[in-house]
Write an enzyme that holds these catalytic residues in place. Sequence first.
Site, PDB file in Angstrom:
ATOM      1  N   GLY A  10       0.651  -1.164   0.124  1.00 15.36           N
ATOM      2  CA  GLY A  10       0.103  -0.013   0.198  1.00 15.36           C
ATOM      3  C   GLY A  10       0.879   1.186  -0.150  1.00 15.36           C
ATOM      4  CG  PHE A  11       0.463   6.066   0.391  1.00 15.47           C
ATOM      5  CD1 PHE A  11       1.440   6.507  -0.023  1.00 15.47           C
ATOM      6  CD2 PHE A  11      -0.281   6.829   1.258  1.00 15.47           C
ATOM      7  CE1 PHE A  11       2.109   7.991   0.198  1.00 15.47           C
ATOM      8  CE2 PHE A  11       0.142   8.219   1.730  1.00 15.47           C
ATOM      9  CZ  PHE A  11       1.374   8.697   1.029  1.00 15.47           C
ATOM     10  CB  ILE A  12       1.346   4.511   4.993  1.00  9.95           C
ATOM     11  CG1 ILE A  12       0.580   5.607   4.659  1.00  9.95           C
ATOM     12  CG2 ILE A  12       2.380   4.447   6.180  1.00  9.95           C
ATOM     13  CD1 ILE A  12      -0.177   5.904   5.902  1.00  9.95           C
ATOM     14  CG  ASP A  31      -1.005  -5.335   0.063  1.00 13.11           C
ATOM     15  OD1 ASP A  31      -2.269  -5.472  -0.495  1.00 13.11           O
ATOM     16  OD2 ASP A  31      -0.620  -4.411   0.516  1.00 13.11           O
ATOM     17  N   GLY A  36      -3.557  -1.906  -2.556  1.00 11.10           N
ATOM     18  CA  GLY A  36      -2.017  -1.787  -2.465  1.00 11.10           C
ATOM     19  C   GLY A  36      -1.772  -2.292  -3.910  1.00 11.10           C
ATOM     20  CG  LEU A  76       0.931  -0.068   7.946  1.00 11.63           C
ATOM     21  CD1 LEU A  76       1.898  -0.635   9.213  1.00 11.63           C
ATOM     22  CD2 LEU A  76       1.531   0.785   7.016  1.00 11.63           C
ATOM     23  CB  ALA A 117      -1.464   1.177  10.864  1.00 10.22           C
ATOM     24  CE1 TYR A 149      -9.735   2.429   8.063  1.00 14.95           C
ATOM     25  CE2 TYR A 149     -10.026   4.902   8.797  1.00 14.95           C
ATOM     26  CZ  TYR A 149      -9.182   3.641   8.443  1.00 14.95           C
ATOM     27  OH  TYR A 149      -7.830   3.712   8.407  1.00 14.95           O
ATOM     28  CE  LYS A 153      -7.238   1.005  11.557  1.00 16.21           C
ATOM     29  NZ  LYS A 153      -6.546  -0.441  11.289  1.00 16.21           N
TER      30      LYS A 153
END
Length: 323
Positions: A10-12, A31, A36, A76, A117, A149, A153
Site C-alpha cells: 500500500g501507500f504508507i 498484501d 495496494g 498496516l 496502524a 471505518y 479502527k
Amino acid sequence: MRILVTGGAGFIGSHLVERLLQEGYAVTVLDDLSGGRLENLGAVRDHPRLRILIGDVTDPVTLRRALEGVERVFHLAAVVGVPRVLADPLRTIRVNVRGTEMVLEACAERDLPVCLASSSEVYGKGIRWPAAEEDDLRLGSPTVARWAYAASKLLDEHLALAWARQGLRVSVVRYFNVYGPRADPDGYGYVIARFMDQALRGEPLTVYGDGRQARSFIYVEDAVEGTLRAGFLPKAFGWIFNIGRAEEISIRELAEKVRAITGRSVPVRFVPFSEAYGPGFEETPRRVPEVSRARALLGFEARVTLDEGLRRTWEWWRVCRRG
C-alpha cells in the site's frame, strides 16, 4: 531481523518497507492487493531481503506463512479510504477487525512485538481540537456508513490495549492524513492525491462542501519515521500515538496551495457532499492532533513542511503519473 509488514504494497506500507530495507532488515510483505499495488514496491521488488506474499491477512494459513522467521510486525493491512468504506462497510469491518484480531493473537502466541496502524478517524466528529490520544471520542450514528471505518479502527485499538494488558508488546499509531508519492486517490492521502491527479490532467480541483473544513497533513517520510520509533522503542509499548503535524489548513486553502505549487491554472470546483457520497454523509469540520506524547516518548516531530511535502509530491506525480 526479519520484519513482517501487512499491507506492505500500500501507500504508507511500501514506504515503510523501503525504509526497513535501507536500514538493513529483511522484510516480508503480506498484501491482498485490493488496495495496494506491486508497482508501489517497484524500486525494491527484486531486493534479495524482500519476500512478497500475496494473500488475505484474515486467512490463518496465509498469516502463518507470512510469520515464518519473523521477529517483529507492523500491521498496516486494512480497508481504507472513504470511497471504499462507503462501497462496502461490511467488508471494512470484517477485514479491519478480524485481521487485527488474528495478527495480535498470532503475535501474542509467538511473543512478537507489533505496531498497529490506526487513524485519526477514531476521533469522529471530535469533542475538542487539537485532540490528544486520551481524549473522549464522538462517532456518528451507525446508520451513517462512513463511521464504519472509524468504529473498526477504534475496536482495533481496544484489542491492542487489551492484549497489552496481557503482556503483548504492542503500540498504536494514529495517522493524520498522510500524503506523498504513491498516495492513493481512493485511500490514504486521497485529498491531495485527487488534487494532484486533477492538476496533472488540467481538470478543476474538486472540493467537497464549502471547503472550510480543516485538516492536518503529514508527509509520508515523517509518518514512516514516527511509525518506526513507535514500533522499535520499548517505552512505546502500551501507548497510542498521534502521528501528524500540529498545523492545520482548510481544504479550500489547500486547493489554492496545490494550484500555486503545480503552476496549473485550473479552477476550483465545489461539489456538495451529498453529490459526491450520497445523502446522509457526515463530515467533521476540524481534525488536528495534539502531538506532545509522540514528542516526549518517541522524540518524534514531523519535519517536512506542507509546502515542501507538496513540492516533493508534485515532482513525483508529474514524472511518474504523467499520461
